[in-house]
Write a protein that holds these residues in place. Structure first.
Motif, mmCIF file in Angstrom:
data_model
loop_
_atom_site.group_PDB
_atom_site.id
_atom_site.type_symbol
_atom_site.label_atom_id
_atom_site.label_comp_id
_atom_site.label_asym_id
_atom_site.label_seq_id
_atom_site.Cartn_x
_atom_site.Cartn_y
_atom_site.Cartn_z
ATOM 1 N N TRP A 184 0.851 -1.203 0.000
ATOM 2 C CA TRP A 184 0.000 0.000 0.000
ATOM 3 C C TRP A 184 0.878 1.241 0.000
ATOM 4 O O TRP A 184 0.688 2.169 -0.779
ATOM 5 C CB TRP A 184 -0.939 -0.013 1.213
ATOM 6 N N MET A 185 1.877 1.248 0.903
ATOM 7 C CA MET A 185 2.752 2.420 1.005
ATOM 8 C C MET A 185 3.519 2.637 -0.288
ATOM 9 O O MET A 185 3.670 3.762 -0.744
ATOM 10 C CB MET A 185 3.773 2.219 2.140
ATOM 11 N N ASP A 186 4.013 1.527 -0.898
ATOM 12 C CA ASP A 186 4.820 1.667 -2.115
ATOM 13 C C ASP A 186 3.975 2.176 -3.287
ATOM 14 O O ASP A 186 4.504 2.710 -4.260
ATOM 15 C CB ASP A 186 5.486 0.324 -2.477
ATOM 16 N N ARG A 187 2.665 2.010 -3.168
ATOM 17 C CA ARG A 187 1.771 2.537 -4.216
ATOM 18 C C ARG A 187 1.352 3.979 -3.905
ATOM 19 O O ARG A 187 1.413 4.854 -4.752
ATOM 20 C CB ARG A 187 0.535 1.629 -4.303
ATOM 21 N N GLU A 188 0.924 4.215 -2.662
ATOM 22 C CA GLU A 188 0.310 5.506 -2.329
ATOM 23 C C GLU A 188 1.329 6.628 -2.073
ATOM 24 O O GLU A 188 1.062 7.787 -2.382
ATOM 25 C CB GLU A 188 -0.607 5.349 -1.108
ATOM 26 N N ALA A 189 2.487 6.288 -1.474
ATOM 27 C CA ALA A 189 3.452 7.356 -1.155
ATOM 28 C C ALA A 189 4.006 8.023 -2.422
ATOM 29 O O ALA A 189 4.043 9.260 -2.484
ATOM 30 C CB ALA A 189 4.574 6.816 -0.266
ATOM 31 N N PRO A 190 4.407 7.260 -3.443
ATOM 32 C CA PRO A 190 4.868 7.935 -4.664
ATOM 33 C C PRO A 190 3.764 8.788 -5.298
ATOM 34 O O PRO A 190 4.034 9.849 -5.860
ATOM 35 C CB PRO A 190 5.268 6.772 -5.589
ATOM 36 N N LEU A 191 2.505 8.321 -5.174
ATOM 37 C CA LEU A 191 1.385 9.140 -5.676
ATOM 38 C C LEU A 191 1.321 10.463 -4.917
ATOM 39 O O LEU A 191 1.162 11.537 -5.519
ATOM 40 C CB LEU A 191 0.071 8.389 -5.444
ATOM 41 N N ALA A 192 1.424 10.368 -3.575
ATOM 42 C CA ALA A 192 1.371 11.589 -2.754
ATOM 43 C C ALA A 192 2.496 12.539 -3.141
ATOM 44 O O ALA A 192 2.302 13.758 -3.189
ATOM 45 C CB ALA A 192 1.480 11.222 -1.266
ATOM 46 N N ALA A 193 3.666 11.968 -3.454
ATOM 47 C CA ALA A 193 4.834 12.799 -3.782
ATOM 48 C C ALA A 193 4.773 13.325 -5.213
ATOM 49 O O ALA A 193 5.567 14.198 -5.587
ATOM 50 C CB ALA A 193 6.112 11.980 -3.580
ATOM 51 N N SER A 194 3.819 12.814 -6.007
ATOM 52 C CA SER A 194 3.821 13.130 -7.437
ATOM 53 C C SER A 194 3.501 14.597 -7.738
ATOM 54 O O SER A 194 3.704 15.059 -8.850
ATOM 55 C CB SER A 194 2.853 12.210 -8.190
ATOM 56 N N SER A 195 3.012 15.328 -6.736
ATOM 57 C CA SER A 195 2.757 16.756 -6.968
ATOM 58 C C SER A 195 4.076 17.520 -7.062
ATOM 59 O O SER A 195 4.103 18.661 -7.502
ATOM 60 C CB SER A 195 1.923 17.341 -5.817
ATOM 61 N N GLY A 196 5.168 16.890 -6.609
ATOM 62 C CA GLY A 196 6.455 17.585 -6.604
ATOM 63 C C GLY A 196 6.596 18.526 -5.415
ATOM 64 O O GLY A 196 7.593 19.235 -5.286
ATOM 65 N N ARG A 197 5.609 18.533 -4.536
ATOM 66 C CA ARG A 197 5.655 19.385 -3.338
ATOM 67 C C ARG A 197 5.706 18.488 -2.099
ATOM 68 O O ARG A 197 5.654 17.276 -2.205
ATOM 69 C CB ARG A 197 4.427 20.288 -3.325
ATOM 70 N N GLY A 198 5.775 19.116 -0.918
ATOM 71 C CA GLY A 198 5.864 18.334 0.308
ATOM 72 C C GLY A 198 4.594 17.547 0.584
ATOM 73 O O GLY A 198 3.513 17.900 0.106
ATOM 74 N N PRO A 252 8.688 11.411 3.701
ATOM 75 C CA PRO A 252 7.728 12.490 3.973
ATOM 76 C C PRO A 252 8.430 13.630 4.713
ATOM 77 O O PRO A 252 9.354 13.378 5.485
ATOM 78 C CB PRO A 252 6.694 11.823 4.900
ATOM 79 N N SER A 253 7.985 14.867 4.467
ATOM 80 C CA SER A 253 8.628 15.960 5.214
ATOM 81 C C SER A 253 7.994 16.141 6.588
ATOM 82 O O SER A 253 8.546 16.826 7.438
ATOM 83 C CB SER A 253 8.604 17.266 4.425
ATOM 84 N N PHE A 254 6.835 15.494 6.805
ATOM 85 C CA PHE A 254 6.116 15.671 8.074
ATOM 86 C C PHE A 254 5.405 14.374 8.429
ATOM 87 O O PHE A 254 4.802 13.732 7.564
ATOM 88 C CB PHE A 254 5.096 16.811 7.889
ATOM 89 N N VAL A 255 5.494 14.018 9.704
ATOM 90 C CA VAL A 255 4.795 12.827 10.178
ATOM 91 C C VAL A 255 4.024 13.221 11.433
ATOM 92 O O VAL A 255 4.566 13.889 12.314
ATOM 93 C CB VAL A 255 5.814 11.713 10.504
ATOM 94 N N CYS A 256 2.755 12.824 11.513
ATOM 95 C CA CYS A 256 1.947 13.124 12.698
ATOM 96 C C CYS A 256 1.635 11.815 13.415
ATOM 97 O O CYS A 256 1.120 10.877 12.800
ATOM 98 C CB CYS A 256 0.652 13.822 12.282
ATOM 99 N N ILE A 257 1.973 11.772 14.704
ATOM 100 C CA ILE A 257 1.796 10.538 15.479
ATOM 101 C C ILE A 257 0.846 10.842 16.622
ATOM 102 O O ILE A 257 1.176 11.598 17.540
ATOM 103 C CB ILE A 257 3.159 10.039 15.990
#
Ligand SMILES: Cc1cc2nc3c(=O)[nH]c(=O)nc-3n(C[C@H](O)[C@H](O)[C@H](O)COP(=O)(O)O)c2cc1C
Length: 338
Positions: free
Chosen positions: A64-78, A103-108
């Motif tokens: 899931w992460m390997d699919r969704e994280a690159p999508l999230a990053a695809s805007s070229g922004r944080g 990721p530039s930010f992580v919320c826990i």
């Protein structure tokens, strides 16, 4: 330590330190919503100038992460991600999967963020924590948390049912020497203006984005959020008990009332007994989630469902919320003493 410590108060800074570090132009974060906030939503929010977040569920997989994280990053922004502390306390793997994508930010949130915060800092992410009462606020003021997210009990999804957004925000702004973000019940330009005017560094918005076209939520769930009024929600653990999800008891969830919650929310002991006796209710709720049956499935949403519409893109929502500037200008003119 974080790669970019942000220990300056947003309210006394001409330049918003958090904005500078994370690179958003609109102070709008989509809340990290497991089941709703995937890569498509996060990318669309970041591309529109806001800050896009992935919601990481308890059972996230590396695939899931390997699919969704690159999508999230695809805007070229944080972009960022939100995870649950009580899940990470048992196993840090979901965080490791996320951090591998930078990721530039992580919320826990929802539990003690300690070891997870240290790991996120080691890999260069800023770390935030959602807080729902004064004790959690005190915890978030410790050095290992960079950003405090005040999440009031009018908000959708899981959290405490103790304090509303504005009292929590006011307390945090008085006490925190670090950026504060407001969450819970915010869905319009006026709401965003209210919290930014008070001194928040950004608005963190869940329910309205859960109904966005890019949200992963089922169409029926989006439609139900769009049709709801502000007083159609219930705060309950009933859906977690039915689904056998081990949320700590202090973190119930705010959802739209439906047939399931009307039957069980006031009778949690009987529900627990029924779920303990056999699989019937668990199967019913799991099936309802898969099919988008809104009479039995949890429809996590806050009071701002009454201010949200279905069928809007994330870009439309961010553009609408960016109207906070004219709200603030009008207020400044109306109340000017000169
Ligand atoms: C559908 C939904 C799912 C959520 N899932 C998460 C989650 O996985 N992790 C998290 O930290 N917060 C989660 N939240 C809570 C949000 O981060 C945020 O506190 C809340 O949405 C703010 O209130 P609002 O819904 O009124 O905007 C969720 C909220 C919603 C509506």
């Amino acid at each position: 330590m974080p790669a970019h410590p942000v220990n300056a108060s947003s309210s006394d800074q001409p330049v918003n330190a958090l904005q500078q570090i994370l690179g958003f132009t609109e102070p709008i974060f989509n809340a990290p919503m497991a089941g709703a906030a995937g890569g498509e939503l996060a990318a669309a929010v970041s591309a529109a100038g806001g800050f896009g977040m992935l919601g990481i569920g308890g059972n996230v997989t590396k695939e899931w992460m390997d699919r969704e994280a690159p999508l999230a990053a695809s805007s070229g922004r944080g972009w960022g991600a939100g995870l649950m502390a009580w899940v990470l306390a048992k196993n840090l793997e979901p965080l490791e999967h996320v951090l591998a994508h930078g990721p530039s930010f992580v919320c826990i949130s929802f539990g003690d963020p300690g070891p997870a915060a240290a790991l996120a800092h080691e890999s260069g992410s800023l770390v935030g924590m959602q807080v729902g009462n004064a004790a959690e606020l005190s915890r978030a003021l410790e050095d290992d948390i960079d950003v405090v997210i005040c999440r009031g009990n009018e908000g959708g999804g899981h959290g405490r049912n103790e304090v509303s957004t504005l009292p929590l925000l006011q307390l945090a702004l008085e006490r925190a020497g670090k950026p504060v973000i407001a969450a819970g019940g915010l869905a319009t330009a006026a709401g965003v203006a209210a919290v930014l005017g008070a001194g928040a560094s950004a608005a963190w918005i869940g329910t309205r984005f859960a109904a966005a076209t890019e949200s992963m939520s089922h169409q029926n769930i989006k439609a139900a959020i769009g049709a709801a009024d502000i007083d159609d929600t219930v705060y309950t653990r009933a859906f977690d008990i039915a689904q056998r999800i081990d949320w700590p008891v202090q973190y119930g969830g705010r959802a739209l009332r439906n047939e399931f919650s009307d039957t069980w929310a006031e009778d949690i002991e009987a529900l627990a007994a029924a779920v303990g006796a056999d699989d019937t209710l668990t199967k019913q709720v799991d099936d309802a989630r898969a099919k988008g049956d809104t009479s039995l499935a949890p429809i996590y949403a806050g009071q701002s469902a009454g201010l949200s519409a279905a069928g809007q893109s994330a870009a439309e929502i961010v553009a609408d919320l960016a109207g906070f500037r004219s709200v603030l200008e009008q207020a400044a003119r109306r109340w000017s003493t000169s």
